[in-house]
Design an enzyme around this catalytic site. Structure first.
Site, short mmCIF file in Angstrom:
data_model
loop_
_atom_site.label_atom_id
_atom_site.label_comp_id
_atom_site.label_asym_id
_atom_site.label_seq_id
_atom_site.Cartn_x
_atom_site.Cartn_y
_atom_site.Cartn_z
N THR B 98 0.89 -8.66 35.70
CA THR B 98 1.61 -8.62 36.97
C THR B 98 2.59 -7.47 36.98
O THR B 98 3.26 -7.22 36.00
CB THR B 98 2.39 -9.92 37.22
OG1 THR B 98 3.26 -10.13 36.11
CG2 THR B 98 1.46 -11.10 37.38
N THR B 174 -0.45 -4.08 28.41
CA THR B 174 -0.07 -3.03 27.47
C THR B 174 -0.88 -3.01 26.18
O THR B 174 -0.97 -1.98 25.54
CB THR B 174 1.43 -3.17 27.10
OG1 THR B 174 1.66 -4.49 26.62
CG2 THR B 174 2.31 -2.89 28.29
N ASP B 175 -1.47 -4.15 25.81
CA ASP B 175 -2.10 -4.21 24.49
C ASP B 175 -3.16 -3.13 24.28
O ASP B 175 -3.22 -2.50 23.24
CB ASP B 175 -2.76 -5.59 24.28
CG ASP B 175 -1.74 -6.62 23.81
OD1 ASP B 175 -0.52 -6.31 23.87
OD2 ASP B 175 -2.16 -7.72 23.40
N LYS B 252 0.50 2.11 21.43
CA LYS B 252 1.50 1.04 21.46
C LYS B 252 1.94 0.83 20.02
O LYS B 252 1.16 0.38 19.19
CB LYS B 252 0.90 -0.24 22.03
CG LYS B 252 1.92 -1.38 22.19
CD LYS B 252 1.29 -2.61 22.85
CE LYS B 252 2.35 -3.69 23.07
NZ LYS B 252 1.81 -4.88 23.72
#
Lengths: 621, 430
Positions: B98, B174-175, B252
């Site tokens: 989201t 984001t992963d 990341k």
């Protein structure tokens, strides 16, 4: 205690309740950082913003969004060795800390409450920056507790376990700086029903809860580790939440002044209504009156005019309502909070401060105010002055409503406006923390290890220490049980009833935290050892309160005099044979005996002279 | 939701309904709340009037009464979204997670807010930067993303750019954002506008979320004068500025911090405060049709080497894949025991690309004997490429050619800035 007040309001009309927030002495609630406050230089700072969130209907609070868009930001200070990523809102929370949950449940059981079967932590939105996440994590852990006091039972509908907020360091319009050290310390919140019957009962109840909390041995102690908010309202008034109560003895007086304040505001409202002053008559115009004060004799205004202007507003029908304190003070506090301006001038107090009669009538002319109307002036930088006068108008309009729900800060025995009471809490589940099932095994273990209740303690004291039911009751209920027990283990000859009486007689010193337990123990030991008389205790405590150590106070002779002559006489009589045998060589040993009994209450030189003289006389006989 | 024992008390009652539960002599009244699928079946959760949730244990004497049906949810108010003809237009493609959320304080439910109107309500500043169009492609967790999803995203990006959008933002979990940004970098051809991937490390329902600031920064980059695929995320733990990373060079590097995304073996290409500032030339906008070279060989594996690793693992991988990227130790080594598997790859014609699990630095297969042996076996040195980028690149190249020499040459040639032939001294652990 306040018979006038009680008679006036009767016993059941005024509503008083309180909320107690007690920090627990464990690691933090949602991480393994120590619950440690620090005042050394922070290792790092981060700057953050908190954006208002939208409700399910897509609605964002307008005022909050405006404030956000203005660029309000928060600075958080932390330490690499005592703050972790959880407080920084850079890592999901852990826990809840098992020790903290158990301590909180123990407190709930002591308050006779029913424990929740499964604890759910919630996110309560708070966007003043005091929580890095933008919400405070909080859970109801128990219901339907109660507390018995001399004046009856006080109901405790809910007990919560929550995380402490950040500690505010500084703040201005755009930035608030917080320390992360306090954020996340476990906090137990105990809320009573508003069924407290008197200011005195309010104080006694807070004292009792304080004792009970300390009895668990799992709570933090010291300034700021327990906070009590008092809720007060009168008929036709509104709930005022009074924060920052430091000295529990001021509670009755605080409640009394709050009742008076609400009563005063109701009267002002009635007068305004009578004069048919409606909100529409309080118009929003702000007038620039700088011209009138161009050549003013007022030093205050003159110095303000170097950088700013004099602006004013009119308040129709308010003449005479601003003077005499109440509303004038309320307006001034509102201006201070909302505009950061510390000085206003209102027509009820003028001419004064170098503002002349001519100035006043010039202002009246400029504003078109007539008899019965008031005005308020602010001399400041223009933007600030406008903000201040908007606050004045806002507060004046609210005077038509009488008393407002608000949060107030205790300042000694008076209170000051802080902010309106927050609206209904916006809460949603903290999904990063699993629900905590309170098992029957845990409850059984906690119940088996509950600290003694008052009843049990009173009975035990009366029996074990032989101090009688009345004294033990007073000691236990007033919160001196730990102190008494400690002293009972220390004194050798002093009767324990005397110890109890001295404690109770000295209670005013404890409540205001003028005397620390360590000092008091020294005083009792001094009485026990005969170095001071028990009658001298109040004098010694007064001296300690004024900053002296106990030893200093005693050596200054405050411990009651020693009848040196009769002491020496008695010892010479007791040791007559010894003196006859040793002759003048007896002076030193006898002096030793005298010093031992006088225990530092008399100067050695005086003792020496007296013993020498008496022995010479004795030998001469 | 509710199952087993608890569900037995709730027949005819739905989440959101007002109920009264009597348990051990006390009556609780509140809104029935949903229950976590992993939680036990021994408690019913309700929201009390105070807003607090509690779980009530169900027992033989528990009684649950329906008091009131949930009111039907009101439709969200229609918000006028301002359209400014003088502002550029961008498209935001949603893939999951989201960007903004709505919280139903009655039930505690958090729902995504993604329509242009909803985004405008949550982040009003957006409307003064660009006109926003939104399109939700799918709603999956980023760990569930597959090369098939990358293909869909690439086609949609090209479609938006070819139909008037001045830039495209891909909102992404984001992963695996680094994989997708690398994939889009390789797949989009003839690109003359910015494509920006953005996400958030703190969920958007909380006031402290990094989502809005990242999205605003991404929007500024999406309308800036630059071209290519970028990732825009927080630069520090503060909400002060965002960094612009090249899509093939970003990783990341932290599981939870806001500033988790870092450029590896290179510097970020720019930063976004109120304005966009580029540190290096990121191309100029140009018109022209954007193409999609969307064939990917999905049978490519990424294997991490470790001490004592069994040769069997790599052998199995080689057997069942068309290409393998190895995350070797140090300069790009594997234990001698594993070498037979590499030999097998050569025999089968399965290209093997060597990268380093140190992430920083470049592989060099000629310094030690093992390395030289690997070179001898045809292992392709991955230079200073990130292992994840090498994986995606190998999928992309194998989708285009099976010529071993071409594969080796292309893997060692920078196609989208994923490789550099110099090692800057100032880029380590930045």
């Amino acid at each position: 205690m306040f018979p006038g007040l009680m008679c006036f309001y009767g016993e059941k009309i005024m509503k008083i309740g309180f909320e107690i927030h007690q920090q627990l002495d464990t690691k933090k609630l949602f991480c393994n950082s120590p619950s440690q406050l620090r005042d050394d230089k922070a290792d790092f700072e981060v700057r953050r913003r908190l954006r208002p969130t939208q409700s399910e209907l897509g609605v964002v609070d307008d005022a909050a969004m405006k404030e956000f868009l203005k660029g309000k930001s928060f600075v958080y200070q932390g330490y690499n060795d005592s703050i972790c990523l959880v407080e920084l809102d850079e890592e999901p929370p852990q826990g809840p800390n098992e020790e903290a949950v158990e301590a909180a449940l123990t407190i709930a059981l002591l308050l006779n409450a029913r424990i929740v079967d499964e604890i759910h932590f919630m996110r309560k939105l708070v966007i003043d920056g005091s929580n890095t996440s933008g919400f405070q994590r909080t859970a109801v852990i128990a219901f339907d507790g109660y507390l018995d006091t001399d004046e009856g039972r006080i109901k405790i509908p809910t007990i919560c376990l929550e995380e402490e907020a950040c500690r505010k360091i500084t703040g201005d319009d755009n930035t608030t700086t917080y320390s992360l050290d306090r954020l996340g310390i476990p906090l137990v919140e105990i809320t009573t029903d508003p069924d407290i019957k008197s200011p005195r009962q309010a104080r006694d109840a807070t004292l009792t809860v304080g004792e009970l909390l300390r009895a668990t041995g799992r709570v933090k102690r010291g300034i700021g580790t327990i906070r009590q908010d008092i809720n007060v309202s009168i008929p036709e008034g509104a709930r005022a939440e009074i924060k920052g109560v430091q000295d529990l003895n001021t509670i009755p007086r605080l409640i009394e002044t709050e009742v008076e304040r609400q009563q005063g505001l109701v009267e002002i409202r009635d007068r305004l209504v009578e004069q048919e002053i409606h909100a529409s008559r309080i118009t929003s115009e702000i007038y620039d009156l700088t011209e009138i004060f161009k050549n003013t004799e007022s030093k205050v205004i003159k110095s303000q005019l170097k950088k700013g202007r004099v602006l004013g507003v009119r308040l129709r029908g308010f003449a005479g309502l601003l003077g005499g304190g109440l509303l004038g003070r309320e307006i001034a506090q509102s201006v201070k909070v909302h505009a950061g301006v510390r000085g206003i001038f209102h027509s009820d107090e003028l001419p004064a401060y170098g503002i002349t009669e001519e100035d006043v009538s010039a202002v009246h002319t400029a504003l078109g105010t007539g008899e019965g109307d008031a005005f308020v002036l602010v001399a400041e930088k223009e933007g600030k002055a406008r903000k201040a006068l908007e606050a004045v108008l806002g507060r004046a309009r609210l005077a038509l409503k009488g008393v407002l729900e608000e949060t107030r800060m205790a300042r000694d025995t008076k209170t000051e406006y802080m902010r309106p009471l927050p609206g209904a809490a916006r809460m949603y589940p903290e999904t990063d923390i699993l629900p905590y099932v309170v098992s029957e095994e845990l409850l059984t273990r906690l119940r088996a290890n509950l600290p003694e209740t008052y009843e049990e303690k009173e009975t035990r004291f009366a029996k074990n220490y032989n101090v009688g039911r009345e004294l033990s009751g007073a000691i236990v209920r007033k919160g001196y049980a730990p102190l008494f027990e400690e002293l009972a283990g220390v004194v050798k000859t002093l009767p324990l009833t005397t110890v109890a009486s001295i404690i109770l007689d000295s209670s005013k010193h404890f409540m205001a935290q003028w005397i620390m337990p360590d000092d008091f123990r020294q005083v009792i030991i001094a009485v026990d050892e005969g170095r001071i008389s028990k009658e001298a205790v109040p004098k010694i405590l007064e001296a300690v309160k004024s900053g002296k150590t106990v030893d200093e106070a005693i050596s200054e002779g405050l411990g009651g005099g020693v009848d040196l002559e009769s002491l020496v006489d008695r010892l010479i009589a007791e040791k007559a044979d010894f003196i006859k045998e040793k002759g003048e060589f007896a002076v030193k040993p006898i002096m030793g005996l005298v010093m031992k009994e006088a225990r530092g209450r008399v100067d050695g030189k005086l003792v020496n002279e007296a013993v020498k003289k008496k022995i010479e006389e004795f030998l001469a006989q | 939701m509710y199952r087993g024992k608890a569900a037995g008390f709730l027949s005819g009652i739905e989440v959101g309904d007002i109920v009264e539960i009597t348990s051990e002599g006390k009556m609780f009244r509140g809104v029935l709340m949903p229950r976590n699928e992993l939680a036990d079946d021994l408690h019913i959760v309700i929201k009390l009037d105070t807003g607090y949730n509690i779980g009530i244990a169900v027992g033989d004497k528990t009684n649950v009464v329906l008091v009131e049906r949930r009111e039907p949810a009101q439709a969200a108010a229609d918000v006028e979204i301002p359209v400014d003809p003088n502002l550029p237009t961008i498209t935001i493609l949603g893939t999951g997670g989201t960007i903004a959320s709505k919280i139903d304080y009655k039930t505690g439910a958090v729902a995504p807010a993604f329509s242009a109107a909803e985004l405008h309500a949550a982040i009003p500043e957006l409307s003064s930067v660009a006109n926003i169009k939104t399109k939700m492609l799918f709603n999956i967790l980023s760990e569930d993303m597959t090369p098939g999803h990358w293909q869909t995203i690439a086609r949609e990006v090209a479609d938006a750019l070819n139909n008037g959008s001045d830039g495209v933002i891909v909102a992404h979990g984001t992963d695996t954002m680094g994989y997708t940004s690398a994939a889009l970098s390789f797949m989009l051809t003839g690109i003359g506008k910015p494509v920006v991937l953005v996400g958030s490390q703190r969920s958007s329902d909380r006031p402290s979320s990094d989502s809005a600031m990242n999205l605003l920064a991404a929007t500024r980059v999406a309308i800036a004068d630059c071209t290519g695929v970028f990732v825009v995320m927080h630069a520090t733990m503060s909400d002060d500025y965002c960094l612009i990373h090249r899509g093939t060079r970003v990783r990341k590097m932290h599981s939870s911090r806001r500033d988790a995304f870092r450029s590896v073996n290179t510097l970020p290409v720019g930063k976004v405060t109120g304005e966009v500032e580029f540190f290096e030339d990121c191309g100029a906008r140009k018109d022209g049709k954007v193409g999609v070279s969307d064939r990917l060989e999905q049978k490519v594996a990424l294997v991490k080497i470790y001490p004592g690793m069994s040769e069997e693992i790599l052998k199995e991988v080689v057997k069942s894949h068309r290409g393998v990227v190895i995350e070797g130790t140090g300069l790009g080594h594997v234990p001698a025991d594993v070498l037979p598997a590499v030999e097998r790859a050569k025999a089968l014609g399965v290209p093997v690309v060597m990268t380093s699990q140190t992430l920083y630095g470049r592989v060099d297969l000629k310094v030690y004997a093992t390395g030289r042996r690997l070179l001898d076996l045809g292992v392709i040195p991955g230079g200073d490429m990130l292992p994840e980028t090498a994986l995606v690149k190998l999928m992309h190249i194998l989708g285009r050619t099976s010529d071993q020499a071409a594969i080796s040459r292309l893997m060692q040639t920078s196609l989208c800035g994923e490789l550099a032939d110099v090692s800057r001294p100032d880029v380590f652990l930045r």
